[in-house]
Each structure stands twice: as structure tokens, then as C-alpha cells.
Scaffold this motif. Structure first.
Motif, mmCIF file in Angstrom:
data_model
loop_
_atom_site.group_PDB
_atom_site.id
_atom_site.type_symbol
_atom_site.label_atom_id
_atom_site.label_comp_id
_atom_site.label_asym_id
_atom_site.label_seq_id
_atom_site.Cartn_x
_atom_site.Cartn_y
_atom_site.Cartn_z
ATOM 1 N N GLY A 1 0.901 -1.311 0.023
ATOM 2 C CA GLY A 1 0.003 0.012 -0.034
ATOM 3 C C GLY A 1 0.815 1.468 -0.045
ATOM 4 N N GLY A 2 2.076 1.084 0.122
ATOM 5 C CA GLY A 2 3.208 2.254 0.309
ATOM 6 C C GLY A 2 3.766 2.679 -1.328
ATOM 7 N N LEU A 3 4.656 3.439 -1.038
ATOM 8 C CA LEU A 3 5.134 3.955 -2.549
ATOM 9 C C LEU A 3 6.169 2.827 -3.059
ATOM 10 N N ASP A 4 7.030 2.172 -2.242
ATOM 11 C CA ASP A 4 7.846 1.372 -2.798
ATOM 12 C C ASP A 4 7.434 0.237 -3.530
ATOM 13 N N SER A 5 6.548 -0.466 -2.729
ATOM 14 C CA SER A 5 6.017 -1.749 -3.584
ATOM 15 C C SER A 5 5.138 -1.395 -4.686
ATOM 16 N N ALA A 6 4.232 -0.034 -4.691
ATOM 17 C CA ALA A 6 3.397 0.245 -5.704
ATOM 18 C C ALA A 6 4.207 0.779 -7.066
ATOM 19 N N ALA A 7 5.384 1.103 -6.698
ATOM 20 C CA ALA A 7 6.521 1.537 -7.911
ATOM 21 C C ALA A 7 7.075 0.158 -8.793
ATOM 22 N N ILE A 8 7.134 -0.711 -7.713
ATOM 23 C CA ILE A 8 7.642 -1.935 -8.429
ATOM 24 C C ILE A 8 6.740 -2.730 -9.345
ATOM 25 N N VAL A 9 5.426 -2.674 -8.682
ATOM 26 C CA VAL A 9 4.115 -3.189 -9.205
ATOM 27 C C VAL A 9 4.098 -2.429 -10.846
ATOM 28 N N ALA A 10 4.012 -1.350 -10.583
ATOM 29 C CA ALA A 10 3.839 -0.452 -11.762
ATOM 30 C C ALA A 10 4.778 -0.854 -12.855
ATOM 31 N N PHE A 11 6.164 -0.958 -12.406
ATOM 32 C CA PHE A 11 7.080 -1.168 -13.489
ATOM 33 C C PHE A 11 6.991 -2.616 -14.054
ATOM 34 N N CYS A 12 6.863 -3.507 -13.093
ATOM 35 C CA CYS A 12 6.273 -4.926 -13.656
ATOM 36 C C CYS A 12 5.241 -4.978 -14.755
ATOM 37 N N ASN A 13 4.198 -4.196 -14.419
ATOM 38 C CA ASN A 13 3.033 -4.231 -15.206
ATOM 39 C C ASN A 13 3.603 -3.644 -16.788
ATOM 40 N N LYS A 14 4.728 -2.623 -16.673
ATOM 41 C CA LYS A 14 4.846 -2.027 -17.886
ATOM 42 C C LYS A 14 5.739 -2.973 -18.708
ATOM 43 N N LEU A 15 6.606 -3.649 -17.846
ATOM 44 C CA LEU A 15 7.709 -4.626 -18.489
ATOM 45 C C LEU A 15 7.216 -5.911 -18.813
ATOM 46 N N GLY A 16 6.210 -6.329 -18.124
ATOM 47 C CA GLY A 16 5.510 -7.738 -18.294
ATOM 48 C C GLY A 16 6.545 -8.896 -18.086
ATOM 49 N N GLY A 17 6.566 -9.770 -19.026
ATOM 50 C CA GLY A 17 7.088 -11.156 -19.053
ATOM 51 C C GLY A 17 6.279 -12.508 -18.783
ATOM 52 N N SER A 18 7.043 -13.447 -19.385
ATOM 53 C CA SER A 18 6.147 -14.713 -19.417
ATOM 54 C C SER A 18 5.543 -15.182 -18.204
ATOM 55 N N ASN A 19 6.288 -14.999 -17.347
ATOM 56 C CA ASN A 19 6.148 -15.658 -15.800
ATOM 57 C C ASN A 19 5.784 -14.709 -14.887
ATOM 58 N N TYR A 20 5.427 -13.435 -15.164
ATOM 59 C CA TYR A 20 4.780 -12.391 -14.268
ATOM 60 C C TYR A 20 3.476 -12.682 -14.223
ATOM 61 N N THR A 21 2.779 -13.151 -12.842
ATOM 62 C CA THR A 21 1.689 -13.356 -12.616
ATOM 63 C C THR A 21 0.524 -12.251 -12.402
ATOM 64 N N HIS A 22 0.969 -11.105 -12.110
ATOM 65 C CA HIS A 22 0.246 -9.812 -11.695
ATOM 66 C C HIS A 22 -0.625 -10.261 -10.471
ATOM 67 N N LYS A 23 0.079 -10.986 -9.638
ATOM 68 C CA LYS A 23 -0.453 -11.273 -8.241
ATOM 69 C C LYS A 23 0.323 -10.403 -7.096
ATOM 70 N N GLY A 24 -0.319 -9.802 -6.437
ATOM 71 C CA GLY A 24 0.179 -9.042 -5.217
ATOM 72 C C GLY A 24 -0.452 -9.543 -3.991
ATOM 73 N N PHE A 25 0.488 -9.501 -2.746
ATOM 74 C CA PHE A 25 0.201 -9.812 -1.355
ATOM 75 C C PHE A 25 0.405 -8.854 -0.515
ATOM 76 N N THR A 26 -0.907 -8.579 0.305
ATOM 77 C CA THR A 26 -0.576 -7.654 1.461
ATOM 78 C C THR A 26 -1.144 -8.162 2.857
ATOM 79 N N ALA A 27 -0.293 -7.609 3.817
ATOM 80 C CA ALA A 27 -0.543 -8.012 5.109
ATOM 81 C C ALA A 27 -1.819 -6.970 5.683
ATOM 82 N N GLY A 28 -2.777 -7.715 5.918
ATOM 83 C CA GLY A 28 -3.809 -6.828 6.620
ATOM 84 C C GLY A 28 -4.083 -7.069 8.090
ATOM 85 N N PHE A 29 -4.523 -5.823 8.524
ATOM 86 C CA PHE A 29 -4.867 -5.863 10.073
ATOM 87 C C PHE A 29 -6.141 -5.143 10.292
#
Length: 613
Positions: A268-296
Motif C-alpha cells: 500500500g506504500g510507494l515502494d511496492s507500488a512502484a515495483i508493481v507499476a514497472f512490472c506491469n509496464k515490462l511484463g514477462g511470460s512468468n509475471y503473474t500480476h499477483k500482489g500480496f498484502t498484510a492486513g490488520f
């Protein structure tokens, strides 16, 4: 990622010892094991495999190259394709598609100099059967572990300390490290990076190689990399953003290389969001578009909603992992079995569950955001360092940085003492170290005899200069980041999950230490350079969110639970029985604290007690 172990001796070895050490690391490589012994049985190597690159038996380890070099390797070499192409042009041939073979072939070609070209997270050992020496190395930041013990006529090494214990190394707690952990929260020694919480065990420092010649009983350790702070005052904001984006893109692109499914953490913070944004842009055959969050659920610092907004914006399949208070005691026991050394807060428990869920959801590689705060200036404590630097150069008032930070809710004090310290940093550092040393020796709850015996062994240290880049450098290379990397490695490998950290590409980090500090904190905003880089890719609410939550669980609430309180009290009793805590500590009611509270003693007592179990 894998588990490695080995024994090198001047006398023949019983193979059961390295087998026991290797099997103690089963969780790091749950697929299969492999073993090597030289002709005279003085060298035994073991390996537990988790396949990431080249899933075929051709990549199995221990891996023999050129009928001379045998390697056991834990980690990933992200630029292995580029290095392999260079080696092939030089006439080297390969029998697998693995990065393991590239590592050992590079060593065959260049010796220890091969390390300067490696972009990866790794720890490996190579037995050179011709020269009869063991060469081992660890990645630049210490993402992957390498523990060793030198005993009489042999050297024993393993990915985790439990491997050394299984091989017969005695378990004996290091009282100096215990003292520093309980008094100043230190989990490593910035003056001696080889020291661990166990007297008989050392670790190979990050960015270092080791050479062991058993016939001569000679052990040599050398540093192969350490960047410099060399500020380029001419670079423009646009130029810095362009460089950062190019290097970050390259880092993520290489870390998406995998023959197994890849996902991301999503806090939910900037760092992981930045990584997801770049992963989406770059893609890759084994990138799953799955994200995991600790909820409280119900916790004021729960980031589930913020993570959900990012997931929706970037079309990521979002999994939220909740942790109930009834889980805390058994979860703490499980986590500490893997960590082996103490943890300072309950955040490690939540991370453990996130990594577990990722593996259960079919992900074997997870990209995570560790290192961003240290290299880009993400923690609130860095504001004071920056303001001190500006004040010393008579630029603070004109910069309006303090006022800008106040509008963002950052209310750190900066008064007369701070200004004097900014003008006389070395004197201020000396006084601070003296105060810390005195306070540690007078710790209210330590056994007086234990405290007195360690009163001159306080490891408290500070950056070499009173500047923002110096503070970032200190936390990246001397003290701070190492603990986070250790926790992430053990928590991920407990589930046979590989963690990759795009912010810790060495070329990216080298560049960041040439950028002026105002690209890191600017207009009151931390990590300004990262925010500007990802601004076109993420919602404004994510890019310009005020404050910093961090990865923080409801530790204070958990500590109020009767079962958790009873477990903490039991841990305090163990430390009292060992002559570390006083009777007064046992009689004092447990004080529940937030995970990152300045005085988080009771949680630390509980964590430290596992060293004796």
C-alpha cells in the motif's frame, strides 16, 4: 534460491556431517539434494535445490565445471545472460542454461575479479581441485547468508547457523551481542561485521570474498565493493529522474527473469507500488500480476485499502493476509526457529505470513521493496540529517524545508541542540556515543553483574558525517539494512520462496550516492526522486500520500493478549535464569508497545529468549 553447506579439512571426513548440515536446510531447497566429496574425502559439499532458472537436472548441484571447479550456490545472478554471452565469445562452453554455470565459469575465467560484474543476490562456494583452495563470496548488500566456523583443522560453512549446529559446531550464545541487542537494539556489530549472536560462528560480510587453503590453514577475507559518496552538483532534476528510471527499469527487467511464477508484495506504500507499476509496464511470460498484502482489520495503520487502490489501478490480483491474535504465540515460535537471531518487533511475523501465502498461491519468486528507504531517504529520522546539513551550509531558512515538512504532518524537533550539533558534528557524535554507552550500562532491568561485565562493549555507532547521504550510506552499508535483509531471507526461504529486491541493484545505488540530497528530500517530501519517477504510472493519492506508515502490525494490541503476555513472561524467566535479567524485570508488569516504539523491551526479551531454546 537454495541451501548450501560444506566442510573442508586436512583429514578425511565422515559424510554424515555435511549430509546432516544440508538436510537441516531442507526448507531452503525442498526439491532435492546433492553431494560432492573429493577423492580423499577432505572436502564435502552439500546442496538443497529450489529451481528458479533452468529446471532441468542439467543444472543440479554440486555442479562440476571444466573437471576442476565444483560449486554450491545459493541465489540468483540476474545478468547471467549478458555474462554468458561474453564468456561464449571468449570460447567458454556451457552444458546447462543455468546461472550457476555462469558463476563458476566466470570464476574460471577471471578469478575473484568476476565479482565486479555480478548483479545478483548470492552466496556461493567453489572448490578448486587443482589449487586445493575454497573460494566463497557473498553479494554486495548481504541479501543471501553465509555462516562459517573455523575449528582446528577444518572450515565449516552453511546458509544458516542451524546447518553448522547439525555438523557438530557447538551452540554458545555471544553475550556481547545479547547485551547490545537488549540495550541499544543492535542485531549486528558495525565495527566487526563478521560477529554473530553465537561465539563459535562468524558470517562472511556483505560484498566480501573468502579464500581458504586447508593445507596451510590460511583464511583470507577481502572486500570487493564499496561505493563512495561523490556528489554531482551539476546534475539537473530531469537528468536524475532519467538516470533513475533507466536503472530501475533495467533492475526490474532482469529481476523478472525466471522459469517459475513471479509475483510482488503490495504493502500500500510507494515502494511496492512502484515495483508493481514497472512490472506491469515490462511484463514477462512468468509475471503473474499477483500482489500480496498484510492486513490488520480494525487497526489504525492497516494499509489494506491503500493496497487495494493500487491493485485496482494496475489490475493486479490482490490477496490480503490477516493475522489473528490467537496465532501469535505459535507463529512467533515458528518464525524464531527460522530466524535463529533475535527480531526487534512483530513485523517479522506478518511478513512471514505474507510470504507463506505467496507460495501457497503458486508464486515462487516475489519482488519486494526492501532497501528503498535506506537509499532514497524514506524514514522520518532522515529529515534531521538533511536539516542539519542545510543549517551547516546556511541554507536551511531559505530552503523552507522545515515549514514544508510541517505541512505534511512531520513535526520532528529542530532546536538549539540540533543546530549546535550541526556545527560541531564530531563533538556531538562523541557526546551521543558516551550517553548511549552510559545508559546501556545502567539499564534498569539487566542483572547488575551482567551489565557491569559488558559496560565497555557498547557497539553504538553513527554516520561519518552530519549529512543526509552519510546517514543513508551508514544505514545501507554499516547498520540498519542488514537486519531487514536477514529477516526477509529467513522468512521467505522458510517457504521455499525467492525474494528479489529491485532497489538494491548496485549500479542504481552507486548512482543515487552521486545525486545531491535535495533529490531525496525535497519540499518536505521524502523519496522525492522516486515519487517524480513514478508519477505518470500511479494514482496521485499513492504517489503523494502524506506520512509513512511502514510495515507495522498491531503489536501493542497483540501484547495485551493473555497467552502472548504469558509467553513473554516465560521468555523473561529464561533470561533471568541465565543471569541476564534482574529479579526486578520479572516483577515488573509487561508493557505493551507499538512495533517501532523507542522502548520495546518486553518484545525484545521474548525474542532474545529463543537463543537459549
Amino acid at each position: 534460491m537454495c541451501g548450501i553447506a560444506g566442510i573442508v579439512s586436512t583429514a578425511p571426513l565422515e559424510p554424515h556431517r555435511v549430509r546432516a548440515a544440508t538436510e537441516a536446510l531442507f526448507h531452503r531447497g525442498p526439491e532435492r539434494s546433492g553431494y560432492f566429496s573429493n577423492d580423499v574425502s577432505t572436502v564435502n559439499l552439500g546442496h538443497r535445490k529450489l529451481s528458479i532458472i533452468d529446471l532441468t537436472p542439467a543444472a543440479d548441484q554440486p555442479f562440476l565445471y571444466a573437471d576442476r571447479y565444483t560449486i554450491v550456490y545459493n541465489g540468483e545472478l540476474y545478468n547471467y545472460i549478458e555474462l554468458r554471452n561474453i564468456l561464449e565469445q571468449k570460447g567458454f562452453r556451457f552444458s546447462s542454461a543455468s546461472d550457476t554455470e555462469v558463476v563458476v565459469a566466470s570464476y574460471a575465467a577471471y578469478g575473484a575479479a568476476c565479482l565486479k560484474d555480478f548483479d545478483g543476490a548470492f552466496a556461493f562456494a567453489i572448490w578448486d581441485n587443482k589449487e586445493e583452495v575454497l573460494f566463497a563470496a557473498r553479494d554486495r548488500f548481504g541479501e543471501k547468508p553465509f555462516f562459517y566456523a573455523q575449528h582446528e583443522i577444518e572450515l565449516i560453512f552453511a546458509s544458516e547457523v542451524k546447518g553448522l549446529w547439525a555438523a557438530g559446531v557447538p551452540k554458545e550464545v555471544n553475550d556481547r551481542m545479547m547485551y547490545n541487542f537488549l540495550t541499544i537494539d543492535y542485531t549486528s556489530n558495525p565495527y566487526n561485521p563478521e560477529e554473530t549472536f553465537f561465539k563459535t560462528v562468524q558470517k562472511l560480510p556483505a560484498a566480501s570474498w573468502l579464500l581458504y587453503a586447508p593445507r596451510k590453514q590460511e583464511l583470507t577475507i577481502e572486500k570487493y565493493w564499496l561505493p563512495y559518496i561523490d556528489t554531482d552538483r551539476q546534475i539537473t532534476a530531469g537528468g536524475a529522474i532519467e538516470i533513475f528510471e533507466a536503472l530501475f527499469t533495467d533492475s526490474i527487467q532482469k529481476r523478472l527473469r525466471s522459469d517459475v511464477p513471479v509475483g510482488t508484495s503490495l504493502s500500500g506504500g510507494l515502494d511496492s507500488a512502484a515495483i508493481v507499476a514497472f512490472c506491469n509496464k515490462l511484463g514477462g511470460s512468468n509475471y503473474t500480476h499477483k500482489g500480496f498484502t498484510a492486513g490488520f482489520a480494525g487497526f489504525v495503520k492497516d494499509e489494506t485499502a491503500a493496497a487495494g487502490r493500487v491493485a485496482k489501478s494496475l489490475q493486479v490480483t490482490h490477496t490480503v493476509i490477516q493475522t489473528g491474535v490467537e496465532e501469535i504465540v505459535p507463529l512467533m515460535e515458528k518464525v524464531m526457529q527460522h530466524q535463529e537471531e533475535p527480531i526487534t518487533s512483530a513485523s517479522a511475523l506478518a511478513q512471514f505470513k505474507v510470504y507463506e501465502a505467496a507460495r501457497q498461491n503458486g508464486v515462487t519468486v516475489l519482488l519486494d521493496g526492501q532497501g528503498a528507504d535506506e537509499v532514497l531517504g524514506g524514514y522520518h529520522k532522515y529529515y534531521s540529517w538533511y536539516w542539519s546539513e542545510l543549517y551547516r551550509h546556511r541554507k536551511l531558512a531559505a530552503s523552507h524545508e522545515i515549514e514544508a515538512a510541517r505541512t505534511l504532518g512531520i513535526t520532528l524537533p529542530f532546536g538549539t541542540k540540533n543546530k549546535v550539533a550541526a556545527l560541531f558534528p564530531q563533538l556531538a557524535f562523541a557526546l551521543q556515543q558516551s550517553r548511549k554507552k552510559k545508559a546501556a550500562a545502567q539499564s534498569f532491568f539487566l542483572d547488575p553483574d551482567f551489565a557491569f561485565s559488558k559496560k565497555d562493549q557498547c557497539y553504538y555507532s553513527l554516520p561519518a558525517q552530519a549529512s543526509l547521504n552519510a546517514a543513508l550510506y551508514f544505514n545501507t552499508f554499516n547498520y540498519g539494512l542488514e537486519e531487514l535483509l536477514r529477516i526477509a531471507d529467513r522468512n521467505s526461504m522458510a517457504h521455499g520462496l525467492e525474494i528479489r529486491l529491485p532497489f538494491l541493484n548496485h549500479k542504481l545505488v552507486e548512482a543515487l550516492f552521486t545525486f545531491p540530497p535535495h533529490f531525496k528530500i525535497h519540499g518536505g517530501w521524502s523519496k522525492w526522486l522516486l515519487r517524480k519517477t513514478v508519477e505518470p504510472l500511479l494514482p496521485a493519492a499513492t504517489v503523494w500520500q502524506k506520512g509513512k506508515t511502514g510495515f507495522e502490525p498491531p503489536q501493542q494490541l497483540w501484547m495485551q493478549d493473555k497467552q502472548v503476555a504469558a509467553a513473554i513472561q516465560s521468555g523473561k524467566q529464561i533470561l533471568a535464569d541465565k543471569g541476564i535479567l534482574s529479579k526486578r524485570a520479572l516483577e515488573t508488569k509487561i508493557q505493551p508497545h507499538e512495533a517501532y516504539a523507542a522502548h520495546n523491551q518486553d518484545w525484545k526479551y521474548w525474542a532474545a529468549s529463543f537463543l537459549y531454546r
